[in-house]
Design a protein around this motif. Structure first.
Motif, PDB file in Angstrom:
ATOM      1  N   TRP A  78       0.845  -1.208   0.000  1.00 52.95           N
ATOM      2  CA  TRP A  78       0.000   0.000   0.000  1.00 52.95           C
ATOM      3  C   TRP A  78       0.876   1.253   0.000  1.00 52.95           C
ATOM      4  O   TRP A  78       0.684   2.165  -0.789  1.00 52.95           O
ATOM      5  N   ALA A  81       2.536   1.798  -3.360  1.00 51.86           N
ATOM      6  CA  ALA A  81       1.609   2.269  -4.394  1.00 51.86           C
ATOM      7  C   ALA A  81       1.204   3.721  -4.156  1.00 51.86           C
ATOM      8  O   ALA A  81       1.121   4.507  -5.101  1.00 51.86           O
ATOM      9  N   SER A  85       1.786   6.868  -6.672  1.00 54.15           N
ATOM     10  CA  SER A  85       0.692   7.742  -7.088  1.00 54.15           C
ATOM     11  C   SER A  85       0.961   9.198  -6.721  1.00 54.15           C
ATOM     12  O   SER A  85       0.661  10.104  -7.483  1.00 54.15           O
ATOM     13  N   SER A 111      -0.834  -1.669  -7.370  1.00 53.91           N
ATOM     14  CA  SER A 111      -2.202  -1.695  -6.848  1.00 53.91           C
ATOM     15  C   SER A 111      -2.752  -3.120  -6.835  1.00 53.91           C
ATOM     16  O   SER A 111      -3.401  -3.543  -5.865  1.00 53.91           O
ATOM     17  N   TRP A 114      -1.110  -5.119  -4.088  1.00 51.39           N
ATOM     18  CA  TRP A 114      -1.709  -4.767  -2.798  1.00 51.39           C
ATOM     19  C   TRP A 114      -3.057  -5.452  -2.641  1.00 51.39           C
ATOM     20  O   TRP A 114      -3.354  -6.032  -1.585  1.00 51.39           O
ATOM     21  N   TYR A 115      -3.904  -5.378  -3.671  1.00 54.39           N
ATOM     22  CA  TYR A 115      -5.249  -5.950  -3.581  1.00 54.39           C
ATOM     23  C   TYR A 115      -5.191  -7.438  -3.250  1.00 54.39           C
ATOM     24  O   TYR A 115      -5.938  -7.925  -2.393  1.00 54.39           O
ATOM     25  N   VAL A 144      -8.450  -2.465 -10.023  1.00 59.65           N
ATOM     26  CA  VAL A 144      -8.131  -1.702  -8.816  1.00 59.65           C
ATOM     27  C   VAL A 144      -7.014  -0.720  -9.123  1.00 59.65           C
ATOM     28  O   VAL A 144      -6.097  -1.025  -9.890  1.00 59.65           O
ATOM     29  N   GLU A 145      -7.122   0.478  -8.564  1.00 59.07           N
ATOM     30  CA  GLU A 145      -6.055   1.468  -8.691  1.00 59.07           C
ATOM     31  C   GLU A 145      -5.991   2.304  -7.418  1.00 59.07           C
ATOM     32  O   GLU A 145      -7.001   2.832  -6.959  1.00 59.07           O
ATOM     33  N   ILE A 146      -4.806   2.402  -6.855  1.00 60.14           N
ATOM     34  CA  ILE A 146      -4.579   3.226  -5.672  1.00 60.14           C
ATOM     35  C   ILE A 146      -4.225   4.623  -6.136  1.00 60.14           C
ATOM     36  O   ILE A 146      -3.445   4.793  -7.081  1.00 60.14           O
ATOM     37  N   ALA A 157      -8.158   3.494  -2.576  1.00 63.31           N
ATOM     38  CA  ALA A 157      -8.123   2.514  -3.659  1.00 63.31           C
ATOM     39  C   ALA A 157      -9.481   2.544  -4.339  1.00 63.31           C
ATOM     40  O   ALA A 157     -10.515   2.442  -3.677  1.00 63.31           O
TER      41      ALA A 157
END
Length: 202
Positions: A78, A81, A85, A111, A114-115, A144-146, A157
């Protein structure tokens, strides 16, 4: 004091940049050294100060609650990511600035990693999103995208999903630190989910 919370890291980045401008420091190596000095000084912040009521309520307790919502592996992914970002000019391990498309690819890969660590499953499999505020979501996540912004120091997220419970819920769901993800079995979802799966819709 720990300095590896996303909001603390963001503060260190911003403070180091302000100090560098004040001291007319332009070389990246010197800026990096300045940030390391600040981080070291902050890490020496006395524990007694963290134990007082204001600090516990305003920062330490909330940060710990968010941190404890993830495993060590998920938390590390996390943070990585969120950093990608937050800093579009982040250097990749190969030692050069990646083109925009490559940076976005790195962020999407981080991401996804992390997911998978946070949910215990993969995309296109059933999960439950337990929100710190609001009703749980039973859904199948397809992307999914952080992301972060100056007003979102800890990141969010964005989960693109087909939500089965509650019904008629948006396909765009937001995860925040403190929320939790749990894997589900397909039998935990309504019968319509099995129909969607058989038809290739999820």
């Amino acid at each position: 004091m720990r300095t590896d919370f996303p909001s603390t890291e963001n503060w260190l980045d911003a403070t180091a940049e302000r100090c560098a401008r004040s001291l007319v420091i332009t070389e990246q190596a010197q800026k990096t050294m300045l940030r390391e000095i600040l981080a070291d000084a902050l890490s020496q912040f006395p524990q007694a100060a963290l134990d007082n009521e204001f600090m516990t309520d305003a920062h330490a307790y909330e940060a710990l609650t968010r941190r404890n919502s993830m495993s060590e592996k998920a938390w590390a992914l996390w943070r990585a990511a969120v950093k990608l970002s937050r800093n579009p000019d982040a250097r990749v391990q190969r030692g050069y600035k990646a083109p925009v498309d490559s940076r976005r690819l790195l962020l999407l890969e981080a991401s996804l990693a992390w997911y998978e660590a946070a949910s215990g499953t993969t995309l296109n499999e059933p999960v439950r999103l337990e929100l710190s505020r609001g009703r749980p979501r039973d859904m199948v996540v397809s992307a999914v995208e952080i992301f972060t912004s100056p007003d979102e120091l800890d990141g969010r997220a964005q989960l693109t999903a087909r939500v089965y419970r509650p019904p008629k819920t948006s396909s765009c769901q937001l995860y925040s630190p403190g929320d939790q993800l749990f894997p589900l079995d397909w039998s935990d979802l309504p019968a319509s989910a099995l129909v969607d799966r058989a038809n290739g819709h999820v």
